[in-house]
Design a protein around this motif. Structure first.
Motif, PDB file in Angstrom:
ATOM      1  N   THR A 200       0.855  -1.188   0.000  1.00 19.94           N
ATOM      2  CA  THR A 200       0.000   0.000   0.000  1.00 19.94           C
ATOM      3  C   THR A 200       0.888   1.234   0.000  1.00 19.94           C
ATOM      4  OG1 THR A 200      -0.143  -0.163   2.416  1.00 19.94           O
ATOM      5  CG2 THR A 200      -1.973  -1.078   1.150  1.00 19.94           C
ATOM      6  N   LEU A 201       0.345   2.357  -0.435  1.00 20.19           N
ATOM      7  CA  LEU A 201       1.109   3.593  -0.551  1.00 20.19           C
ATOM      8  C   LEU A 201       1.103   4.370   0.764  1.00 20.19           C
ATOM      9  CD1 LEU A 201      -0.297   4.530  -4.055  1.00 20.19           C
ATOM     10  CD2 LEU A 201       1.983   3.647  -3.559  1.00 20.19           C
ATOM     11  N   ASP A 202       2.230   4.973   1.071  1.00 20.66           N
ATOM     12  CA  ASP A 202       2.406   5.683   2.341  1.00 20.66           C
ATOM     13  C   ASP A 202       2.009   7.151   2.178  1.00 20.66           C
ATOM     14  OD1 ASP A 202       3.181   6.753   4.723  1.00 20.66           O
ATOM     15  OD2 ASP A 202       5.286   6.129   4.586  1.00 20.66           O
ATOM     16  N   PRO A 203       0.900   7.578   2.774  1.00 24.52           N
ATOM     17  CA  PRO A 203       0.458   8.979   2.619  1.00 24.52           C
ATOM     18  C   PRO A 203       1.436   9.984   3.205  1.00 24.52           C
ATOM     19  CG  PRO A 203      -0.833   7.862   4.309  1.00 24.52           C
ATOM     20  CD  PRO A 203      -0.004   6.814   3.643  1.00 24.52           C
ATOM     21  N   ASP A 204       2.270   9.568   4.159  1.00 32.13           N
ATOM     22  CA  ASP A 204       3.225  10.499   4.766  1.00 32.13           C
ATOM     23  C   ASP A 204       4.360  10.860   3.821  1.00 32.13           C
ATOM     24  OD1 ASP A 204       1.754  10.536   7.106  1.00 32.13           O
ATOM     25  OD2 ASP A 204       2.953   8.962   8.065  1.00 32.13           O
ATOM     26  N   THR A 205       4.584  10.034   2.785  1.00 33.61           N
ATOM     27  CA  THR A 205       5.652  10.327   1.826  1.00 33.61           C
ATOM     28  C   THR A 205       5.108  10.919   0.524  1.00 33.61           C
ATOM     29  OG1 THR A 205       5.584   8.124   0.823  1.00 33.61           O
ATOM     30  CG2 THR A 205       6.973   8.398   2.770  1.00 33.61           C
ATOM     31  N   HIS A 207       3.835  13.191  -2.424  1.00 30.87           N
ATOM     32  CA  HIS A 207       4.011  14.564  -2.882  1.00 30.87           C
ATOM     33  C   HIS A 207       2.704  15.335  -2.667  1.00 30.87           C
ATOM     34  CE1 HIS A 207       4.067  17.874  -5.821  1.00 30.87           C
ATOM     35  NE2 HIS A 207       5.391  17.854  -5.665  1.00 30.87           N
ATOM     36  N   PRO A 208       2.764  16.603  -2.260  1.00 28.44           N
ATOM     37  CA  PRO A 208       1.561  17.352  -1.891  1.00 28.44           C
ATOM     38  C   PRO A 208       0.484  17.418  -2.967  1.00 28.44           C
ATOM     39  CG  PRO A 208       3.519  18.524  -1.168  1.00 28.44           C
ATOM     40  CD  PRO A 208       3.994  17.374  -2.008  1.00 28.44           C
ATOM     41  N   LYS A 209       0.833  17.334  -4.241  1.00 32.28           N
ATOM     42  CA  LYS A 209      -0.161  17.472  -5.304  1.00 32.28           C
ATOM     43  C   LYS A 209      -0.690  16.135  -5.826  1.00 32.28           C
ATOM     44  CE  LYS A 209       0.223  21.930  -5.202  1.00 32.28           C
ATOM     45  NZ  LYS A 209      -0.855  22.744  -4.591  1.00 32.28           N
ATOM     46  N   LEU A 210      -0.107  15.041  -5.374  1.00 31.15           N
ATOM     47  CA  LEU A 210      -0.586  13.740  -5.831  1.00 31.15           C
ATOM     48  C   LEU A 210      -1.871  13.356  -5.116  1.00 31.15           C
ATOM     49  CD1 LEU A 210       2.702  11.620  -6.125  1.00 31.15           C
ATOM     50  CD2 LEU A 210       1.458  12.846  -7.909  1.00 31.15           C
ATOM     51  N   VAL A 211      -2.682  12.546  -5.796  1.00 32.07           N
ATOM     52  CA  VAL A 211      -3.980  12.131  -5.253  1.00 32.07           C
ATOM     53  C   VAL A 211      -3.934  10.632  -4.969  1.00 32.07           C
ATOM     54  CG1 VAL A 211      -6.455  11.993  -5.674  1.00 32.07           C
ATOM     55  CG2 VAL A 211      -5.143  13.926  -6.574  1.00 32.07           C
ATOM     56  N   LEU A 212      -4.221  10.283  -3.738  1.00 34.28           N
ATOM     57  CA  LEU A 212      -4.174   8.899  -3.279  1.00 34.28           C
ATOM     58  C   LEU A 212      -5.590   8.356  -3.130  1.00 34.28           C
ATOM     59  CD1 LEU A 212      -1.932   6.886  -2.368  1.00 34.28           C
ATOM     60  CD2 LEU A 212      -2.374   7.648  -0.022  1.00 34.28           C
ATOM     61  N   SER A 213      -5.824   7.119  -3.560  1.00 32.81           N
ATOM     62  CA  SER A 213      -7.145   6.500  -3.407  1.00 32.81           C
ATOM     63  C   SER A 213      -7.371   6.106  -1.952  1.00 32.81           C
ATOM     64  CB  SER A 213      -7.265   5.269  -4.305  1.00 32.81           C
ATOM     65  OG  SER A 213      -6.335   4.273  -3.913  1.00 32.81           O
ATOM     66  N   ALA A 214      -8.633   5.860  -1.604  1.00 32.43           N
ATOM     67  CA  ALA A 214      -8.984   5.538  -0.228  1.00 32.43           C
ATOM     68  C   ALA A 214      -8.319   4.247   0.242  1.00 32.43           C
ATOM     69  CB  ALA A 214     -10.502   5.429  -0.087  1.00 32.43           C
ATOM     70  N   ASP A 231       5.769  17.403   5.992  1.00 38.94           N
ATOM     71  CA  ASP A 231       6.266  16.242   6.730  1.00 38.94           C
ATOM     72  C   ASP A 231       7.667  15.958   6.222  1.00 38.94           C
ATOM     73  OD1 ASP A 231       6.826  13.453   7.504  1.00 38.94           O
ATOM     74  OD2 ASP A 231       4.742  13.414   8.146  1.00 38.94           O
ATOM     75  N   LEU A 232       8.584  15.682   7.128  1.00 30.28           N
ATOM     76  CA  LEU A 232       9.965  15.416   6.730  1.00 30.28           C
ATOM     77  C   LEU A 232      10.091  14.184   5.859  1.00 30.28           C
ATOM     78  CD1 LEU A 232      11.847  16.192  10.078  1.00 30.28           C
ATOM     79  CD2 LEU A 232      11.693  17.622   8.026  1.00 30.28           C
ATOM     80  N   LYS A 233       9.096  13.305   5.922  1.00 28.88           N
ATOM     81  CA  LYS A 233       9.126  12.097   5.100  1.00 28.88           C
ATOM     82  C   LYS A 233       8.641  12.351   3.677  1.00 28.88           C
ATOM     83  CE  LYS A 233       8.105   8.955   8.969  1.00 28.88           C
ATOM     84  NZ  LYS A 233       7.145   7.913   9.454  1.00 28.88           N
ATOM     85  N   ARG A 234       8.004  13.489   3.452  1.00 31.59           N
ATOM     86  CA  ARG A 234       7.304  13.735   2.198  1.00 31.59           C
ATOM     87  C   ARG A 234       8.248  14.201   1.089  1.00 31.59           C
ATOM     88  NH1 ARG A 234       2.324  13.925   2.181  1.00 31.59           N
ATOM     89  NH2 ARG A 234       2.089  14.678   4.314  1.00 31.59           N
ATOM     90  N   PHE A 235       7.991  13.709  -0.146  1.00 34.39           N
ATOM     91  CA  PHE A 235       8.668  14.239  -1.329  1.00 34.39           C
ATOM     92  C   PHE A 235       8.030  15.583  -1.668  1.00 34.39           C
ATOM     93  CE2 PHE A 235       9.392   9.678  -1.738  1.00 34.39           C
ATOM     94  CZ  PHE A 235      10.736   9.629  -2.069  1.00 34.39           C
ATOM     95  N   LEU A 236       8.844  16.656  -1.720  1.00 33.99           N
ATOM     96  CA  LEU A 236       8.292  17.991  -1.890  1.00 33.99           C
ATOM     97  C   LEU A 236       8.384  18.517  -3.317  1.00 33.99           C
ATOM     98  CD1 LEU A 236       9.473  19.813   1.373  1.00 33.99           C
ATOM     99  CD2 LEU A 236       7.238  18.803   0.852  1.00 33.99           C
ATOM    100  N   TYR A 237       9.390  18.107  -4.082  1.00 30.70           N
ATOM    101  CA  TYR A 237       9.572  18.688  -5.410  1.00 30.70           C
ATOM    102  C   TYR A 237       9.289  17.709  -6.547  1.00 30.70           C
ATOM    103  CZ  TYR A 237      11.867  22.227  -2.586  1.00 30.70           C
ATOM    104  OH  TYR A 237      12.139  23.179  -1.640  1.00 30.70           O
ATOM    105  N   TYR A 238       9.489  16.436  -6.298  1.00 30.56           N
ATOM    106  CA  TYR A 238       9.259  15.431  -7.325  1.00 30.56           C
ATOM    107  C   TYR A 238       8.034  14.602  -6.969  1.00 30.56           C
ATOM    108  CZ  TYR A 238      13.961  16.652  -8.844  1.00 30.56           C
ATOM    109  OH  TYR A 238      15.065  17.339  -9.275  1.00 30.56           O
ATOM    110  N   LYS A 239       7.274  14.232  -7.961  1.00 29.75           N
ATOM    111  CA  LYS A 239       5.980  13.572  -7.742  1.00 29.75           C
ATOM    112  C   LYS A 239       6.176  12.082  -7.498  1.00 29.75           C
ATOM    113  CE  LYS A 239       3.417  17.149 -10.107  1.00 29.75           C
ATOM    114  NZ  LYS A 239       4.555  18.081 -10.111  1.00 29.75           N
ATOM    115  N   TYR A 240       6.692  11.796  -6.301  1.00 30.32           N
ATOM    116  CA  TYR A 240       6.995  10.430  -5.900  1.00 30.32           C
ATOM    117  C   TYR A 240       6.225  10.068  -4.639  1.00 30.32           C
ATOM    118  CZ  TYR A 240      11.157  11.148  -8.863  1.00 30.32           C
ATOM    119  OH  TYR A 240      12.020  11.437  -9.894  1.00 30.32           O
TER     120      TYR A 240
END
Length: 378
Positions: A200-205, A207-214, A231-240
């Motif tokens: 499953t995908l980690d919402p804490d990592t 990118h702010p503009k990506l959309v995650l399913s429920a 969040d320090l875990k989050r990708f901020l510039y690249y959509k990862y």
């Protein structure tokens, strides 16, 4: 390779060929040693190894003159691999070769039409080779209902329609050259799929503009109005985004649907990878990944990157990791083909599945990456 539904095996074919097949049972065909010859030395394989591109050679023929600090180049297809793969003996080919030799020694071989057929007691191997025989047969003009009759020509007589052993051997050899590498890769993929894990995908990592399913199984780009908390875990510039699960031993495998996407990146990343600023997707920075741009420009992100193209675009990609052996393989699941591989990796910390959606590109890359359930072979 499967038998096309519009090219069924006509019973007339077998009736007309009884004289040629009388000396073998339902599946008693076995190839000659020519099928086990190394492209480099032209001798029968000694310690056969398979390259990441699916070709087979004697181990010494492709390792004794290679150097670790230069890319490895396949002698057949000229494809380059770096780092140089650590080639291990392909036990399946070795067992097939050993089976051939033991069968020849154990029994009095009775050559039939050019030493093409002989007997074997291995039922599984018989069935395998007989299926390939049927594949070859389906490509041969053997009935009066095919093209010649359609053009108004007189149908061939049973005598004219007989398939010579030489012709059969040529067709069989052509099919085997194409199918054996595919079958070996398919077998490796089926083995890898047995190490499937739930990812499953980690919402804490994210990118702010990506959309995650429920259910955290899908991710797409992008929602311009979205603004996730820092969040320090989050990708901020690249959509990862990383997978929630991590692994520090053993083997694991997962599959991702990439259908409809023109840009995407998949792979694994170590837990401590850089999340902000300039990120280089290279093994020395903790990323082992495969990327595609413009729907057709593929790159294995090693150092240096390996750029290549594929005949068909994968719709589902399988990622297999053997932590202890330092392997990362990328498969086209539907085609059962190896896309790219990293070998000789040295993992020192936990690994996470790694996903990149690419930019939306005005809707041309708007489809999501979807983590799909793995269908285990029966």
């Amino acid at each position: 390779m499967t038998l096309p539904v519009n090219k069924r095996v006509d019973p007339v074919f077998f009736h007309n060929k009884r004289s040629q097949l009388a000396d073998m049972t339902t599946a008693s065909c076995l190839l000659s040693e020519d099928q086990f010859r190394c492209f480099v030395c032209q001798n029968v394989f000694t310690d056969p190894v398979s390259t990441p591109c699916g070709h087979n050679f004697c181990k010494n023929c492709v390792t004794e003159t290679s150097h670790a600090d230069v890319p490895f180049q396949c002698p057949i297809c000229q494809r380059m691999f770096f780092p140089k793969p650590e080639l291990q003996v392909n036990t399946l080919i070795a067992e097939l070769l050993d089976m051939f030799r033991r069968s020849a020694q154990r029994q009095n071989r009775e050559p039939v039409r050019g030493d093409f057929f002989c007997r074997t007691r291995s039922n599984a191997f018989k069935i395998f080779l007989f299926c390939l025989f049927l594949i070859v047969s389906s490509q041969v003009k053997y009935g009066p209902h095919l093209k010649e009759e359609a053009k108004g020509k007189k149908p061939e007589s049973p005598e004219e329609n007989k398939l010579s052993a030489v012709h059969l051997e040529q067709l069989f050899t052509e099919v085997m050259k194409k199918e054996i590498p595919r079958l070996l890769i398919r077998a490796e993929l089926m083995k890898a799929q047995r190490y499937a894990v739930d990812v499953t995908l980690d919402p804490d990592t994210l990118h702010p503009k990506l959309v995650l399913s429920a259910d955290r199984k899908q991710v797409r780009c992008c929602d311009p109005q979205k603004n996730l908390p820092h969040d320090l875990k989050r990708f901020l510039y690249y959509k990862y985004v990383l997978g929630e699960q991590s692994f520090s031993s053993g083997r694991f495998y997962f599959e991702v649907q990439v259908k409809g996407k023109t840009n995407w990146t998949l792979g694994v990343a170590k837990e401590s990878v850089k999340r902000v600023g300039l990120i280089r997707l290279r093994p020395q920075f903790g990323y082992w990944s495969l990327t595609v741009r413009n729907g057709k420009e593929y790159s294995g992100l090693s150092e240096p990157p390996v750029h290549f193209s594929l005949q068909s675009r994968p719709e589902k990609v399988g990622v297999f990791v053997d932590y202890g052996e330092g392997l990362v393989f990328f498969y086209d699941v539907d085609a059962a083909a190896l896309i790219y591989s990293f070998t000789g990796c040295f993992f020192t910390e936990r690994l996470h599945p790694f996903f990149g959606t690419g930019h939306n590109n005005n809707g041309t890359n708007g489809e999501p990456l979807i983590i799909t359930a793995v269908r285990l072979p029966e």
